[in-house]
Design a protein around this motif. Sequence first.
Motif, PDB file in Angstrom:
ATOM      1  N   GLU A 100       0.882  -1.134  -0.066  1.00 15.99           N
ATOM      2  CA  GLU A 100      -0.172  -0.008   0.038  1.00 15.99           C
ATOM      3  C   GLU A 100       0.973   1.354   0.109  1.00 15.99           C
ATOM      4  O   GLU A 100       0.689   2.318  -0.663  1.00 15.99           O
ATOM      5  N   PHE A 101       2.052   1.066   0.778  1.00  9.55           N
ATOM      6  CA  PHE A 101       2.778   2.551   0.666  1.00  9.55           C
ATOM      7  C   PHE A 101       3.440   2.768  -0.437  1.00  9.55           C
ATOM      8  O   PHE A 101       3.570   3.939  -1.181  1.00  9.55           O
ATOM      9  N   LEU A 102       3.930   1.677  -1.297  1.00  7.02           N
ATOM     10  CA  LEU A 102       4.521   1.873  -2.566  1.00  7.02           C
ATOM     11  C   LEU A 102       3.578   2.367  -3.490  1.00  7.02           C
ATOM     12  O   LEU A 102       3.795   3.286  -4.229  1.00  7.02           O
ATOM     13  N   ALA A 103       2.459   1.714  -3.509  1.00  7.62           N
ATOM     14  CA  ALA A 103       1.127   2.391  -4.375  1.00  7.62           C
ATOM     15  C   ALA A 103       1.068   3.654  -4.025  1.00  7.62           C
ATOM     16  O   ALA A 103       0.807   4.416  -5.108  1.00  7.62           O
ATOM     17  N   ALA A 104       0.829   4.174  -2.818  1.00  7.57           N
ATOM     18  CA  ALA A 104       0.503   5.444  -2.330  1.00  7.57           C
ATOM     19  C   ALA A 104       1.754   6.386  -2.873  1.00  7.57           C
ATOM     20  O   ALA A 104       1.493   7.634  -3.011  1.00  7.57           O
ATOM     21  N   HIS A 105       2.558   5.883  -3.047  1.00  4.10           N
ATOM     22  CA  HIS A 105       3.896   6.910  -3.306  1.00  4.10           C
ATOM     23  C   HIS A 105       4.616   6.602  -4.974  1.00  4.10           C
ATOM     24  O   HIS A 105       5.732   6.988  -5.216  1.00  4.10           O
ATOM     25  N   ASN A 106       3.600   6.236  -5.587  1.00  4.83           N
ATOM     26  CA  ASN A 106       3.837   5.969  -6.996  1.00  4.83           C
ATOM     27  C   ASN A 106       4.968   5.017  -7.272  1.00  4.83           C
ATOM     28  O   ASN A 106       5.591   5.419  -8.232  1.00  4.83           O
ATOM     29  N   TYR A 107       5.229   4.150  -6.661  1.00  4.69           N
ATOM     30  CA  TYR A 107       6.428   3.200  -7.036  1.00  4.69           C
ATOM     31  C   TYR A 107       5.614   2.099  -7.663  1.00  4.69           C
ATOM     32  O   TYR A 107       4.461   1.787  -7.499  1.00  4.69           O
ATOM     33  N   ARG A 108       6.090   1.406  -8.660  1.00  2.80           N
ATOM     34  CA  ARG A 108       5.898   0.544  -9.513  1.00  2.80           C
ATOM     35  C   ARG A 108       6.457  -0.797  -8.665  1.00  2.80           C
ATOM     36  O   ARG A 108       7.598  -1.035  -8.855  1.00  2.80           O
ATOM     37  N   ALA A 109       5.446  -1.662  -8.208  1.00  5.52           N
ATOM     38  CA  ALA A 109       6.426  -2.823  -7.471  1.00  5.52           C
ATOM     39  C   ALA A 109       6.987  -3.627  -8.308  1.00  5.52           C
ATOM     40  O   ALA A 109       8.209  -4.403  -7.781  1.00  5.52           O
ATOM     41  N   GLU A 110       6.940  -3.710  -9.504  1.00  2.00           N
ATOM     42  CA  GLU A 110       7.708  -4.630 -10.231  1.00  2.00           C
ATOM     43  C   GLU A 110       9.132  -4.108 -10.671  1.00  2.00           C
ATOM     44  O   GLU A 110       9.924  -4.773 -11.194  1.00  2.00           O
ATOM     45  N   LEU A 111       9.398  -2.786 -10.374  1.00  6.26           N
ATOM     46  CA  LEU A 111      10.655  -2.399 -10.717  1.00  6.26           C
ATOM     47  C   LEU A 111      11.310  -1.811  -9.298  1.00  6.26           C
ATOM     48  O   LEU A 111      12.348  -1.289  -9.607  1.00  6.26           O
ATOM     49  N   VAL A 112      10.921  -2.483  -8.127  1.00  9.08           N
ATOM     50  CA  VAL A 112      11.755  -2.073  -7.076  1.00  9.08           C
ATOM     51  C   VAL A 112      12.083  -3.084  -6.316  1.00  9.08           C
ATOM     52  O   VAL A 112      11.703  -4.387  -6.260  1.00  9.08           O
ATOM     53  N   ALA A 113      13.296  -2.953  -5.428  1.00  6.00           N
ATOM     54  CA  ALA A 113      13.723  -3.814  -4.451  1.00  6.00           C
ATOM     55  C   ALA A 113      13.824  -2.918  -3.186  1.00  6.00           C
ATOM     56  O   ALA A 113      14.002  -1.732  -3.250  1.00  6.00           O
ATOM     57  N   VAL A 114      13.203  -3.540  -2.388  1.00 10.72           N
ATOM     58  CA  VAL A 114      12.913  -2.700  -0.607  1.00 10.72           C
ATOM     59  C   VAL A 114      13.844  -3.311   0.446  1.00 10.72           C
ATOM     60  O   VAL A 114      13.736  -4.491   0.469  1.00 10.72           O
ATOM     61  N   GLU A 115      14.596  -2.579   0.785  1.00  6.41           N
ATOM     62  CA  GLU A 115      15.619  -3.028   2.094  1.00  6.41           C
ATOM     63  C   GLU A 115      14.627  -2.385   3.137  1.00  6.41           C
ATOM     64  O   GLU A 115      14.437  -1.214   3.191  1.00  6.41           O
ATOM     65  N   ARG A 116      14.324  -3.125   4.072  1.00  8.52           N
ATOM     66  CA  ARG A 116      13.708  -3.059   5.412  1.00  8.52           C
ATOM     67  C   ARG A 116      14.565  -3.089   6.675  1.00  8.52           C
ATOM     68  O   ARG A 116      14.867  -4.480   6.862  1.00  8.52           O
ATOM     69  N   ASN A 117      15.258  -2.493   7.335  1.00  7.77           N
ATOM     70  CA  ASN A 117      15.909  -2.668   8.495  1.00  7.77           C
ATOM     71  C   ASN A 117      17.342  -3.355   8.336  1.00  7.77           C
ATOM     72  O   ASN A 117      17.206  -4.294   8.977  1.00  7.77           O
ATOM     73  N   GLY A 118      17.665  -3.360   7.168  1.00  2.00           N
ATOM     74  CA  GLY A 118      18.684  -4.250   6.746  1.00  2.00           C
ATOM     75  C   GLY A 118      18.733  -5.391   5.999  1.00  2.00           C
ATOM     76  O   GLY A 118      19.405  -6.073   5.261  1.00  2.00           O
ATOM     77  N   GLN A 119      17.216  -5.869   5.840  1.00  2.00           N
ATOM     78  CA  GLN A 119      16.913  -6.985   5.053  1.00  2.00           C
ATOM     79  C   GLN A 119      16.290  -6.628   3.773  1.00  2.00           C
ATOM     80  O   GLN A 119      15.462  -5.834   3.918  1.00  2.00           O
ATOM     81  N   ILE A 120      16.558  -7.385   2.663  1.00  2.00           N
ATOM     82  CA  ILE A 120      15.687  -7.209   1.516  1.00  2.00           C
ATOM     83  C   ILE A 120      14.363  -7.876   1.760  1.00  2.00           C
ATOM     84  O   ILE A 120      14.286  -9.163   2.404  1.00  2.00           O
ATOM     85  N   VAL A 121      13.177  -7.146   1.575  1.00  2.00           N
ATOM     86  CA  VAL A 121      11.902  -7.759   1.713  1.00  2.00           C
ATOM     87  C   VAL A 121      11.712  -8.570   0.304  1.00  2.00           C
ATOM     88  O   VAL A 121      11.431  -7.998  -0.643  1.00  2.00           O
ATOM     89  N   PRO A 122      11.293  -9.820   0.550  1.00  2.00           N
ATOM     90  CA  PRO A 122      11.215 -10.640  -0.613  1.00  2.00           C
ATOM     91  C   PRO A 122       9.696 -10.186  -1.119  1.00  2.00           C
ATOM     92  O   PRO A 122       8.729  -9.584  -0.617  1.00  2.00           O
ATOM     93  N   ARG A 123       9.604 -10.097  -2.697  1.00  2.00           N
ATOM     94  CA  ARG A 123       8.432  -9.326  -3.100  1.00  2.00           C
ATOM     95  C   ARG A 123       7.109 -10.051  -2.868  1.00  2.00           C
ATOM     96  O   ARG A 123       6.035  -9.314  -2.837  1.00  2.00           O
ATOM     97  N   ALA A 124       7.244 -11.436  -2.656  1.00  2.25           N
ATOM     98  CA  ALA A 124       5.878 -11.861  -2.316  1.00  2.25           C
ATOM     99  C   ALA A 124       5.453 -11.670  -0.917  1.00  2.25           C
ATOM    100  O   ALA A 124       4.294 -11.738  -0.723  1.00  2.25           O
ATOM    101  N   GLU A 125       6.171 -10.930  -0.127  1.00  4.09           N
ATOM    102  CA  GLU A 125       5.667 -10.385   1.084  1.00  4.09           C
ATOM    103  C   GLU A 125       5.440  -9.003   1.394  1.00  4.09           C
ATOM    104  O   GLU A 125       5.047  -8.565   2.186  1.00  4.09           O
ATOM    105  N   PHE A 126       5.459  -8.135   0.042  1.00  2.48           N
ATOM    106  CA  PHE A 126       4.950  -7.016   0.195  1.00  2.48           C
ATOM    107  C   PHE A 126       3.521  -6.619   0.630  1.00  2.48           C
ATOM    108  O   PHE A 126       3.406  -5.603   1.209  1.00  2.48           O
TER     109      PHE A 126
END
Lengths: 64, 195
Positions: free
Chosen positions: A18-44
């Motif tokens: 929801e955060f990505l969509a609200a900030h106009n990121y395209r989920a298929e183009l991003v990699a997200v690191e959260r507190n030092g770990q890459i978040v697997p796309r399946a868990e977005f």
Amino acid sequence: MRVNGKDIELKRGMTLAEFLAAHNYRAELVAVERNGQIVPRAEFGAAVLTDGDELEIVSFVGGG
Amino acid sequence: MADDFKNQLAQVSVGIAGLGGLGSHIAVFLARAGVQHLHLVDFDRVDESNLNRQHYFLRDIGRLKTEALAEQLLKINPALKIKTENIKLTETNAAAVFKADGIICEAVDKPETKAMLVNALFAAYADKTLIACSGLAGAGRSNAIKTRRISKNFYLCGDGESGIETCGRLSAPRAALCAAHAANLAVALILGLEE
């Protein structure tokens, strides 16, 4: 919450998807690191953000 | 080259995903730097339109990039151990393809594939290092191209924003600048000079 080095006020109960969509990121183009770990796309969709989170969102552009 | 450097550089297999303007230069830089094990992955063949920026020759047109590049690299160093794979990387095969590599350089062209590779590799492995590239299109602005550490095992080279979508074109020197960042980081990581 800090995103890419900037403080952002978090709406309660928001998922990463929801955060990505609200900030106009395209989920298929991003990699997200959260507190030092890459978040697997399946868990977005299931990853609920909290105020203490530090995110680094890499949005890829084309060229290789 | 000092013997211990040479030995260290022989220990790690570096995988290169995509052998275009980034990957072909990364491979050449790593070969000259003394990396012994290179794993070259691309599905494509050399096209005339590649020659403005990719490390191939006129006579290579129509050849598989893996084969054309491996031949060049072996001319630089005949002792190299090169593994080639002619395969299109997907979410289902990416992790298995790079199983034997300690460091993987992401050098594909499409942003969807770049993001897919990061996601697929980190979903499968906690101990591999990924060096990705984003933002190398256009010309000039050399010093905007940087290496950033995103997380423990994930680095990003490029200016982060100059895509082919907005800049319209790629050029040999700017793509090679980004490739040099990626290759230089891979060498430093293998030598333990960088965390």
